[in-house]
Design a protein around this motif. Sequence first.
Motif, PDB file in Angstrom:
ATOM      1  N   VAL A  77     -35.969 -24.316 124.704  1.00  0.00           N
ATOM      2  CA  VAL A  77     -35.405 -24.902 125.914  1.00  0.00           C
ATOM      3  C   VAL A  77     -35.034 -23.840 126.946  1.00  0.00           C
ATOM      4  O   VAL A  77     -35.422 -23.926 128.118  1.00  0.00           O
ATOM      5  CB  VAL A  77     -34.162 -25.754 125.577  1.00  0.00           C
ATOM      6  CG1 VAL A  77     -33.551 -26.335 126.845  1.00  0.00           C
ATOM      7  CG2 VAL A  77     -34.523 -26.865 124.604  1.00  0.00           C
ATOM      8  N   VAL A  78     -34.276 -22.816 126.518  1.00  0.00           N
ATOM      9  CA  VAL A  78     -33.748 -21.836 127.473  1.00  0.00           C
ATOM     10  C   VAL A  78     -34.813 -20.824 127.890  1.00  0.00           C
ATOM     11  O   VAL A  78     -35.052 -20.622 129.092  1.00  0.00           O
ATOM     12  CB  VAL A  78     -32.516 -21.118 126.875  1.00  0.00           C
ATOM     13  CG1 VAL A  78     -32.014 -20.051 127.846  1.00  0.00           C
ATOM     14  CG2 VAL A  78     -31.416 -22.115 126.572  1.00  0.00           C
ATOM     15  N   PHE A  79     -35.442 -20.180 126.925  1.00  0.00           N
ATOM     16  CA  PHE A  79     -36.355 -19.086 127.251  1.00  0.00           C
ATOM     17  C   PHE A  79     -37.548 -19.526 128.098  1.00  0.00           C
ATOM     18  O   PHE A  79     -37.963 -18.780 128.996  1.00  0.00           O
ATOM     19  CB  PHE A  79     -36.833 -18.392 125.981  1.00  0.00           C
ATOM     20  CG  PHE A  79     -37.552 -17.101 126.246  1.00  0.00           C
ATOM     21  CD1 PHE A  79     -36.860 -15.980 126.675  1.00  0.00           C
ATOM     22  CD2 PHE A  79     -38.923 -17.012 126.099  1.00  0.00           C
ATOM     23  CE1 PHE A  79     -37.518 -14.795 126.947  1.00  0.00           C
ATOM     24  CE2 PHE A  79     -39.588 -15.832 126.360  1.00  0.00           C
ATOM     25  CZ  PHE A  79     -38.881 -14.713 126.784  1.00  0.00           C
ATOM     26  N   PRO A  80     -38.166 -20.719 127.855  1.00  0.00           N
ATOM     27  CA  PRO A  80     -39.260 -21.135 128.752  1.00  0.00           C
ATOM     28  C   PRO A  80     -38.845 -21.212 130.214  1.00  0.00           C
ATOM     29  O   PRO A  80     -39.670 -20.956 131.103  1.00  0.00           O
ATOM     30  CB  PRO A  80     -39.637 -22.523 128.202  1.00  0.00           C
ATOM     31  CG  PRO A  80     -39.288 -22.458 126.760  1.00  0.00           C
ATOM     32  CD  PRO A  80     -38.031 -21.632 126.707  1.00  0.00           C
ATOM     33  N   GLN A  81     -37.589 -21.541 130.486  1.00  0.00           N
ATOM     34  CA  GLN A  81     -37.116 -21.581 131.873  1.00  0.00           C
ATOM     35  C   GLN A  81     -36.905 -20.187 132.454  1.00  0.00           C
ATOM     36  O   GLN A  81     -36.783 -20.038 133.675  1.00  0.00           O
ATOM     37  CB  GLN A  81     -35.810 -22.366 131.955  1.00  0.00           C
ATOM     38  CG  GLN A  81     -35.929 -23.814 131.498  1.00  0.00           C
ATOM     39  CD  GLN A  81     -34.621 -24.565 131.621  1.00  0.00           C
ATOM     40  OE1 GLN A  81     -34.135 -24.834 132.726  1.00  0.00           O
ATOM     41  NE2 GLN A  81     -34.029 -24.925 130.494  1.00  0.00           N
ATOM     42  N   LEU A  82     -36.850 -19.183 131.577  1.00  0.00           N
ATOM     43  CA  LEU A  82     -36.639 -17.802 132.028  1.00  0.00           C
ATOM     44  C   LEU A  82     -37.939 -17.018 132.181  1.00  0.00           C
ATOM     45  O   LEU A  82     -37.900 -15.832 132.485  1.00  0.00           O
ATOM     46  CB  LEU A  82     -35.726 -17.072 131.034  1.00  0.00           C
ATOM     47  CG  LEU A  82     -34.316 -17.642 130.842  1.00  0.00           C
ATOM     48  CD1 LEU A  82     -33.569 -16.823 129.798  1.00  0.00           C
ATOM     49  CD2 LEU A  82     -33.548 -17.657 132.157  1.00  0.00           C
ATOM     50  N   ARG A  83     -39.074 -17.652 131.943  1.00  0.00           N
ATOM     51  CA  ARG A  83     -40.343 -16.915 132.005  1.00  0.00           C
ATOM     52  C   ARG A  83     -40.613 -16.295 133.373  1.00  0.00           C
ATOM     53  O   ARG A  83     -41.029 -15.135 133.449  1.00  0.00           O
ATOM     54  CB  ARG A  83     -41.489 -17.842 131.593  1.00  0.00           C
ATOM     55  CG  ARG A  83     -41.599 -18.041 130.087  1.00  0.00           C
ATOM     56  CD  ARG A  83     -42.712 -18.997 129.724  1.00  0.00           C
ATOM     57  NE  ARG A  83     -42.784 -19.180 128.276  1.00  0.00           N
ATOM     58  CZ  ARG A  83     -43.534 -20.090 127.682  1.00  0.00           C
ATOM     59  NH1 ARG A  83     -44.286 -20.899 128.430  1.00  0.00           N
ATOM     60  NH2 ARG A  83     -43.551 -20.201 126.378  1.00  0.00           N
ATOM     61  N   PRO A  84     -40.432 -17.008 134.485  1.00  0.00           N
ATOM     62  CA  PRO A  84     -40.639 -16.343 135.788  1.00  0.00           C
ATOM     63  C   PRO A  84     -39.712 -15.145 135.986  1.00  0.00           C
ATOM     64  O   PRO A  84     -40.133 -14.113 136.521  1.00  0.00           O
ATOM     65  CB  PRO A  84     -40.339 -17.458 136.796  1.00  0.00           C
ATOM     66  CG  PRO A  84     -40.554 -18.730 136.051  1.00  0.00           C
ATOM     67  CD  PRO A  84     -40.117 -18.445 134.654  1.00  0.00           C
ATOM     68  N   THR A  85     -38.466 -15.275 135.547  1.00  0.00           N
ATOM     69  CA  THR A  85     -37.524 -14.160 135.653  1.00  0.00           C
ATOM     70  C   THR A  85     -37.939 -13.006 134.763  1.00  0.00           C
ATOM     71  O   THR A  85     -37.857 -11.834 135.155  1.00  0.00           O
ATOM     72  CB  THR A  85     -36.107 -14.627 135.274  1.00  0.00           C
ATOM     73  OG1 THR A  85     -35.743 -15.733 136.088  1.00  0.00           O
ATOM     74  CG2 THR A  85     -35.098 -13.512 135.445  1.00  0.00           C
ATOM     75  N   THR A  86     -38.396 -13.314 133.559  1.00  0.00           N
ATOM     76  CA  THR A  86     -38.857 -12.271 132.642  1.00  0.00           C
ATOM     77  C   THR A  86     -40.061 -11.531 133.210  1.00  0.00           C
ATOM     78  O   THR A  86     -40.150 -10.302 133.111  1.00  0.00           O
ATOM     79  CB  THR A  86     -39.218 -12.898 131.278  1.00  0.00           C
ATOM     80  OG1 THR A  86     -38.068 -13.559 130.737  1.00  0.00           O
ATOM     81  CG2 THR A  86     -39.692 -11.829 130.301  1.00  0.00           C
ATOM     82  N   PHE A  87     -40.967 -12.269 133.834  1.00  0.00           N
ATOM     83  CA  PHE A  87     -42.135 -11.624 134.460  1.00  0.00           C
ATOM     84  C   PHE A  87     -41.694 -10.706 135.595  1.00  0.00           C
ATOM     85  O   PHE A  87     -42.145  -9.561 135.693  1.00  0.00           O
ATOM     86  CB  PHE A  87     -43.089 -12.690 134.991  1.00  0.00           C
ATOM     87  CG  PHE A  87     -44.158 -12.142 135.891  1.00  0.00           C
ATOM     88  CD1 PHE A  87     -45.183 -11.367 135.379  1.00  0.00           C
ATOM     89  CD2 PHE A  87     -44.125 -12.389 137.254  1.00  0.00           C
ATOM     90  CE1 PHE A  87     -46.169 -10.845 136.214  1.00  0.00           C
ATOM     91  CE2 PHE A  87     -45.097 -11.878 138.089  1.00  0.00           C
ATOM     92  CZ  PHE A  87     -46.128 -11.101 137.564  1.00  0.00           C
ATOM     93  N   PHE A  88     -40.794 -11.188 136.446  1.00  0.00           N
ATOM     94  CA  PHE A  88     -40.292 -10.371 137.558  1.00  0.00           C
ATOM     95  C   PHE A  88     -39.632  -9.098 137.037  1.00  0.00           C
ATOM     96  O   PHE A  88     -39.890  -7.998 137.541  1.00  0.00           O
ATOM     97  CB  PHE A  88     -39.302 -11.196 138.379  1.00  0.00           C
ATOM     98  CG  PHE A  88     -38.517 -10.395 139.375  1.00  0.00           C
ATOM     99  CD1 PHE A  88     -39.093  -9.983 140.557  1.00  0.00           C
ATOM    100  CD2 PHE A  88     -37.197 -10.040 139.112  1.00  0.00           C
ATOM    101  CE1 PHE A  88     -38.365  -9.233 141.478  1.00  0.00           C
ATOM    102  CE2 PHE A  88     -36.467  -9.295 140.022  1.00  0.00           C
ATOM    103  CZ  PHE A  88     -37.050  -8.890 141.208  1.00  0.00           C
ATOM    104  N   LEU A  89     -38.799  -9.230 136.014  1.00  0.00           N
ATOM    105  CA  LEU A  89     -38.102  -8.063 135.473  1.00  0.00           C
ATOM    106  C   LEU A  89     -39.064  -7.114 134.785  1.00  0.00           C
ATOM    107  O   LEU A  89     -38.907  -5.890 134.873  1.00  0.00           O
ATOM    108  CB  LEU A  89     -37.019  -8.514 134.493  1.00  0.00           C
ATOM    109  CG  LEU A  89     -35.767  -9.133 135.120  1.00  0.00           C
ATOM    110  CD1 LEU A  89     -34.858  -9.722 134.050  1.00  0.00           C
ATOM    111  CD2 LEU A  89     -35.010  -8.098 135.936  1.00  0.00           C
TER     112      LEU A  89
END
Length: 303
Positions: free
Chosen positions: A217-229
Amino acid sequence: MDPHPDRVRRPRRQRLDAREVLLAAALLLPNLVLLAVFTYRPLLDNIRLSFFNWNISSPYATFIGIENYQEWAGRADTWQVLSNTAIFTLVTVVGSMAIGLSLALLLDQKLVGRAAVRSMVFAPFVISGAAIGVAFQFVFDPSFGLIQDLLRRVGLTPPDFYQNAGWALFMVTATYIWKTVGYVFVIYLAALQARRSELDEAAEIDGTSPWRRFWRVVFPQLRPTTFFLSVTVLLNSMQVFDIINVMTRGGPYGTGTTTMVYQVYQETFVNTRAGYGATVATIMFLILLMITLIQVRLQDRQD
């Protein structure tokens, strides 16, 4: 009623499009000029200079073709520098992102003193890298450093961080992770606070375990942020100079902690070989460009 309404509407639409184009040009042109003058022109000049033999103190440069690139490929220290760069970059990117995400998940909860802890975590990022390097010299000092004292208290023999190349690379890597983790933490925390809370509530109602809820639930929503970082931290890590220069000056034993960006400085300003320094900088640019394109391609496939 006009039997030909298109004849009335078309000129108005064309005038509107022209105004939009002019407005876009007025807004974009200053930025494009700045990019052309301060980014793309120096980049092209650097690539051009890599084909010359130029002593930085001389007004003349001699064209030598690809000899600088041939020398770079054949030098004994090249692979050591590449290895140092790869290890430093990989560990700092993975380490800072893992620690930053963990802290963001922790401090996203309702805890006592949460605001103060957030400020403390972010503070190292805004401190000068040179100042952090000086401070951590005392932390890792072989005689009276904090790390040495703690290891002796638990009965362990402390390593000599300044005489062993592996430990020296670990020292500068750990120092840079400590500096950059606050940046990762703030970005992840903002992403966590912007996520869809109804998904968390649905997972909690379904009785999903915390670990499974994070991955599903949480990590899939963070994928764009993870890519940016992953892109920004990678680019920043490849260009670290101040901490290495203050703490080890690229040593021990010549190239123990020398990365590609430090080699650019060493060859250009210490050895006064600006042409060879430009060659290393060009190769580093091509490596970064290739890695960034791969990251963008992988992100596009996931989307």
